[in-house]
Design an enzyme around this catalytic site. Structure first.
Site, PDB file in Angstrom:
ATOM      1  N   THR A  62       0.835  -1.197   0.000  1.00  0.00           N
ATOM      2  CA  THR A  62       0.000   0.000   0.000  1.00  0.00           C
ATOM      3  C   THR A  62       0.874   1.253   0.000  1.00  0.00           C
ATOM      4  OG1 THR A  62      -1.746  -1.190   1.167  1.00  0.00           O
ATOM      5  CG2 THR A  62      -1.857   1.212   1.240  1.00  0.00           C
TER       6      THR A  62
ATOM      7  N   GLN B 124       0.384  -9.577  -6.026  1.00  0.00           N
ATOM      8  CA  GLN B 124      -0.072 -10.971  -6.072  1.00  0.00           C
ATOM      9  C   GLN B 124       0.771 -11.815  -7.027  1.00  0.00           C
ATOM     10  OE1 GLN B 124      -2.058 -12.430  -4.062  1.00  0.00           O
ATOM     11  NE2 GLN B 124      -3.084 -10.695  -3.084  1.00  0.00           N
TER      12      GLN B 124
ATOM     13  N   CYS C 283     -17.025  -4.288   4.132  1.00  0.00           N
ATOM     14  CA  CYS C 283     -18.148  -3.873   4.954  1.00  0.00           C
ATOM     15  C   CYS C 283     -18.198  -2.350   5.018  1.00  0.00           C
ATOM     16  CB  CYS C 283     -17.970  -4.428   6.358  1.00  0.00           C
ATOM     17  SG  CYS C 283     -19.498  -4.390   7.264  1.00  0.00           S
TER      18      CYS C 283
HETATM   19  N1  PLP Z   1      -2.175  -4.863  -4.014  1.00  0.00           N
HETATM   20  C1  PLP Z   1      -2.726  -6.077  -4.081  1.00  0.00           C
HETATM   21  C2  PLP Z   1      -3.010  -6.664  -5.439  1.00  0.00           C
HETATM   22  C3  PLP Z   1      -3.033  -6.783  -2.926  1.00  0.00           C
HETATM   23  O1  PLP Z   1      -3.598  -7.987  -3.007  1.00  0.00           O
HETATM   24  C4  PLP Z   1      -2.764  -6.178  -1.667  1.00  0.00           C
HETATM   25  C5  PLP Z   1      -3.142  -6.862  -0.417  1.00  0.00           C
HETATM   26  O2  PLP Z   1      -4.087  -7.638  -0.389  1.00  0.00           O
HETATM   27  C6  PLP Z   1      -2.164  -4.912  -1.640  1.00  0.00           C
HETATM   28  C7  PLP Z   1      -1.885  -4.284  -2.831  1.00  0.00           C
HETATM   29  C8  PLP Z   1      -1.822  -4.238  -0.326  1.00  0.00           C
HETATM   30  O3  PLP Z   1      -0.750  -4.904   0.283  1.00  0.00           O
HETATM   31  P1  PLP Z   1      -0.210  -4.547   1.757  1.00  0.00           P
HETATM   32  O4  PLP Z   1      -1.023  -5.348   2.684  1.00  0.00           O
HETATM   33  O5  PLP Z   1       1.217  -4.994   1.767  1.00  0.00           O
HETATM   34  O6  PLP Z   1      -0.305  -3.084   1.941  1.00  0.00           O
END
Ligand code: PLP
Length: 434
Positions: free
Chosen positions: A94, A205, A380
């Site tokens: 993120t 992913q 949610c």
């Molecule tokens: N991008 C994708 C495709 C994700 O699946 C996720 C988490 O599920 C994130 C970004 C965010 O990752 P993080 O938890 O390391 O911030």
């Protein structure tokens, strides 16, 4: 500790404390997070017990910690086929995404303000884009997506032909977190490079599940898994598999690292304005480094390298996933698979199944009660479950999106666990539809 078998879970239901629950759980939520591998846990513990000095300190123990971070950086760089100095450690994907998008928009302020992205991005991309649009600093343009969950490169080409001079960057995920659809990143990157537009990919992913070969321009270093040598001749990689990328985001806890570390790859020469000021990470990301999580990420990257280097592992997981889908579709009344069908690519570990006229949340709670962890794309909000925007964007009707459950496997998932999960799921769905 050895593997706990499914039968033992049933034999000791009274022992479901928070600690034992995870041991007994059939964990099919690996796209949410993965179990840290033993070497990652060891690395994090070693950092906490021994390498706790500040890596910016000039004294000897600080420098030992610095050296350990640089080893971790080299390991992650090897997994991504990039140069270590082009990686910035962050707290996760993120933050890496936020830094990439805001950092680029800030660097081109006043000249280019369009971000081209897709409606099936993770909320980390979606929300950052919305906030940039709300602040009036960016215009967001969405690419069309097919019913197979694949972004349209024809649409991207049209946009770039019309407006490339206005485009700050294109951000398209490598693989989708909900359906596992693999995006045509090679074509996207090529179009971007042809039009001199930056390409950012959220590869959260994909990293650790798929081999990553990046074409990072003239300085490209491709790693060829079969040769095991990062300095091997790049021309040996089939050009079809080499992806032109300027910026890439990923996160350690999605490939058996621990939470709290991710990275942003930014090709040398790409300007990214830091969003947290400080001297660390070559001035790109201020703040003392999260040493335990970073060292664990390096260790997990080594293991992930082994995984992506042997296609047999991914093939086995894909065959288990297909087996699970087959069992579920045989056992229940017409669940629908929301994932791409061949020839479109899909992550080996992911399936997403819609149960008509049921709410995903109720299914998840019933599964959880019986020791199975899965998840839904719905979030949610205001007391109700909003269906996943990604599923809606690929044309899944709202009533099916509401009843969609994601099952994501790992290299630890066994057929025995999938048999048990399929029959529990069948029970749960039958009871809930009565
Ligand atoms: N991008 C994708 C495709 C994700 O699946 C996720 C988490 O599920 C994130 C970004 C965010 O990752 P993080 O938890 O390391 O911030």
């Amino acid at each position: 500790m050895g593997r706990v078998r499914v039968a033992e879970y049933a034999a000791h239901p009274e022992e479901r404390s928070a600690h034992t629950l995870l041991m007994f759980m059939i964990y099919l939520d690996n796209n949410a997070t993965t179990k840290p591998c033993a070497s990652a846990v060891d690395a994090a513990q070693h950092a906490m017990a021994e390498l706790w000095s500040n890596p910016s300190s000039v004294h000897r123990s600080g420098q030992d910690t610095r050296q350990a971070i640089e080893i971790a950086r080299a390991r992650v760089a090897r997994l991504l086929s990039v140069k270590p100095r082009d990686l910035t450690f962050t707290a996760g994907a993120t933050e890496s995404i936020d830094l990439a998008l805001r950092g680029v928009i800030d660097s081109v302020a006043g000249t280019r303000r369009v971000i081209v992205t897709s409606p099936i991005e993770h909320e980390a991309v979606r929300e950052t884009c919305s906030s940039l649009a709300d602040a009036g600093v960016a215009e967001i343009v969405h690419l069309d997506v097919s019913d197979q969950g694949v972004v349209s490169t024809d649409h991207l080409q049209e946009i770039l032909e019309d407006r490339s001079a206005e485009v700050a960057l294109v951000s398209v995920q490598w693989a989708n977190n909900e359906t596992g659809s693999i995006q045509p990143v090679q074509r996207v990157g090529t179009l971007c490079r042809d039009h001199s537009v930056l390409f950012h990919t959220d590869a959260t992913q994909a990293v650790g599940k798929l081999p990553i070969h990046l074409d990072t321009g003239p300085e490209r270093t491709a790693f060829i898994p079969s040769m095991g040598d990062p300095s091997a001749d790049v021309s040996a990689v089939d050009p079809k598999h080499v992806v032109p990328v300027d910026l890439l985001s990923c996160s350690a806890h999605k490939f058996h690292g621990v939470k709290g570390a991710g990275t942003l790859f930014a090709r040398r020469g790409v300007r990214v304005i830091p969003q947290t000021r400080g001297t660390q990470e070559r001035g790109r990301r201020g703040g003392t480094e999260a040493v335990p999580a970073i060292l664990a990420m390096g260790a997990a990257a080594e293991e992930a390298m082994d995984f992506v280097s042997s296609p047999d592992c991914a093939e086995r997981i894909a065959s288990y996933r297909d087996y699970f889908e087959q069992r579920v579709t045989q056992l229940n009344q017409s669940p629908q698979i929301n994932c791409p069908s061949p020839p479109f690519g899909r992550l080996c570990n992911t399936t997403n199944i819609a149960f008509p006229s049921l709410e995903a949340e109720i299914i998840l709670l019933a599964l959880s009660e019986r020791g199975i962890a899965a998840s839904a794309g719905a979030a949610c909000s205001s007391g109700s479950l909003d269906p996943s925007p990604s599923l809606l964007a690929i044309g899944i009707p709202e009533h099916l999106a509401h009843g969609s459950v994601r099952f994501s496997l790992s290299k630890h998932t066994t057929r025995e666990e999938l048999d048990r999960a399929a029959s529990v799921l069948s029970d749960v769905v039958t009871k809930l539809t009565k």
